[in-house]
Design a protein around this motif. Structure first.
Motif, short mmCIF file in Angstrom:
data_model
loop_
_atom_site.label_atom_id
_atom_site.label_comp_id
_atom_site.label_asym_id
_atom_site.label_seq_id
_atom_site.Cartn_x
_atom_site.Cartn_y
_atom_site.Cartn_z
N VAL A 99 9.71 12.78 -11.07
CA VAL A 99 10.60 12.09 -11.49
C VAL A 99 12.03 13.01 -11.15
N LEU A 100 12.84 12.42 -10.24
CA LEU A 100 14.14 13.13 -9.94
C LEU A 100 14.98 12.86 -10.68
N ARG A 101 15.94 13.87 -11.20
CA ARG A 101 17.16 13.59 -11.94
C ARG A 101 18.39 14.07 -11.54
N GLN A 102 19.12 13.30 -11.37
CA GLN A 102 20.63 13.72 -10.42
C GLN A 102 21.04 14.83 -11.12
N SER A 103 20.82 14.93 -12.45
CA SER A 103 21.82 16.05 -13.13
C SER A 103 21.14 17.53 -12.58
N GLU A 104 19.95 17.30 -11.99
CA GLU A 104 19.36 18.74 -11.33
C GLU A 104 19.68 18.74 -9.85
N ALA A 105 20.71 17.97 -9.36
CA ALA A 105 20.80 17.67 -7.97
C ALA A 105 22.15 18.04 -7.61
N PHE A 106 22.74 18.75 -8.39
CA PHE A 106 24.32 18.79 -7.95
C PHE A 106 24.58 19.54 -6.88
N PRO A 107 23.76 20.68 -6.69
CA PRO A 107 23.83 21.38 -5.36
C PRO A 107 23.60 20.79 -4.18
N HIS A 137 0.97 -1.36 -0.06
CA HIS A 137 -0.04 -0.07 0.12
C HIS A 137 0.84 1.13 0.00
N GLY A 138 1.87 1.37 -0.93
CA GLY A 138 2.76 2.37 -0.81
C GLY A 138 2.88 2.98 -2.22
N ARG A 139 3.92 3.75 -2.49
CA ARG A 139 4.07 4.65 -3.56
C ARG A 139 5.51 4.02 -4.40
N PHE A 140 5.22 4.13 -5.77
CA PHE A 140 6.64 3.65 -6.33
C PHE A 140 7.16 4.88 -7.46
N LEU A 141 8.40 5.32 -7.16
CA LEU A 141 8.69 6.45 -7.62
C LEU A 141 9.99 5.98 -8.88
N VAL A 142 10.21 6.80 -9.87
CA VAL A 142 11.31 6.57 -10.82
C VAL A 142 12.40 7.83 -10.62
N ARG A 143 13.60 7.35 -10.63
CA ARG A 143 14.76 8.39 -10.51
C ARG A 143 15.77 8.21 -11.65
N ILE A 144 16.03 9.14 -12.25
CA ILE A 144 17.10 9.15 -13.40
C ILE A 144 18.38 9.42 -13.00
N GLU A 145 19.22 8.50 -12.98
CA GLU A 145 20.50 8.72 -12.52
C GLU A 145 21.51 9.00 -13.69
#
Length: 314
Positions: free
Chosen positions: A93-101, A55-63
């Motif tokens: 959708v989280l992208r690592q390229s947007e998380a450098f800071p 009963h949870g959530r499923f997310l996609v992350r782009i590395e």
């Protein structure tokens, strides 16, 4: 659809994890540097199924740290493959390229604690040093993946050579001083290991003792790369609120490193679940770099998503 999964939790006197009150959050985190293969299909489907069952959530992350090999075309193909599999694409959708800071901030915190140092030895120099050492009949220590532990610049290079590289434009890696890091942790590090599929999802956890020292001084970033897998994965899981990390058995031992970083950076500890691997005919793990059969080529050859799930044991 992702297949039939029972939503009914079996009765048990010992709950499988701390509480069902918090919504479980799972994730699938591929790198768009090649086409997905059967191993990716297994991981994506197991995460999506577990999210339904619990009963949870499923997310996609782009590395996509590697901006040279990771391309928009490959990312588009990846989303098409996931849609064909029946894997839901939920936002955000989280992208690592947007998380450098975020990676930079975490790295600076570890540097402020005196736990990070620049390492100038190249892979070739490490290889030559270890080979020469082992010619004496004494094995050089290796990490759980089989790579030699970093010997330290001062073991191989003279002080003058180190200074010359530090003052020049020489490439370097930023490594975690593991001995110093463990010295700041005054309690035994462990993690909670749960089952990855089927009824095992609901079974009580096993407490696993972390052995981060066996990894030596791991790389946290490089001169031309703002983060490593070890650093980015703990930051990303915390940012996405991931409660359950369900990933391949090949990353089981690396959990020890991740527990150290979570402790040092004051990040939440997720539940861990490591699934079986899909192996090739030669017994090795499937890999994009080895050009193992992609989902796209299977689809073109007439394999249906139902047949594919059967092929990977689902």
């Amino acid at each position: 659809m992702i297949g039939t999964v029972s939503r009914k939790r079996p009765a048990a006197s010992n709950q499988p994890f701390s509480s069902f009150m918090t919504e479980p959050v799972f994730r699938f985190a591929p790198s768009p540097n090649g086409h997905l293969h059967l191993g990716h299909a297994l991981s994506a489907l197991l995460n999506a199924r577990a999210a339904v069952a619990l009963h949870g959530r499923f997310l996609v992350r782009i590395e996509d740290i590697d901006q040279t090999r990771c391309t928009p075309d490959l990312e588009r193909d990846m989303f098409e493959d996931l849609a064909w599999l029946g894997v839901p694409l939920n936002e955000p959708v989280l992208r690592q390229s947007e998380a450098f800071p975020h990676y930079r901030s975490a790295l600076e915190k570890l540097q402020d604690l005196g736990l990070v140092y620049p390492a100038y030895l190249t892979r070739a120099e490490i290889k030559r040093f270890v080979a020469a050492f082992e010619e004496k009949g004494i094995p050089w220590p290796r990490d759980p993946d089989g790579a030699p532990l970093y010997p330290g610049d001062d073991v191989v290079l003279s002080e003058a050579e180190i200074q010359e590289r530090a003052q020049s434009d020489a490439p370097f890696a930023l490594r975690l001083d593991m001995t110093a890091a463990l010295g700041r942790i005054d309690e035994p590090l462990t993690w909670q290991e749960f089952g990855a599929e089927g009824p095992a999802l609901f079974e009580p956890a096993k407490t696993i003792a972390a052995d981060a020292a066996s990894w030596g001084d791991v790389v946290l970033a490089r001169k031309d790369t703002p983060t490593s897998y070890h650093l980015s994965v703990v930051i990303d899981d915390a940012r996405q609120g991931i409660t359950d990390v369900l990933r391949g058995q090949d990353l089981y031992a690396a959990t020890s490193v991740h527990r150290v970083l979570q402790h040092l950076l004051n990040l939440p500890e997720p539940r861990y679940r490591h699934h079986r691997l899909i192996l090739g005919d030669d017994g090795r793990k499937l890999s994009k770099s080895n050009q193992d059969t992609s989902l796209r080529s299977l689809k073109v050859s007439g394999v249906t998503h139902v047949e594919l799930r059967r092929r990977i044991g689902l």
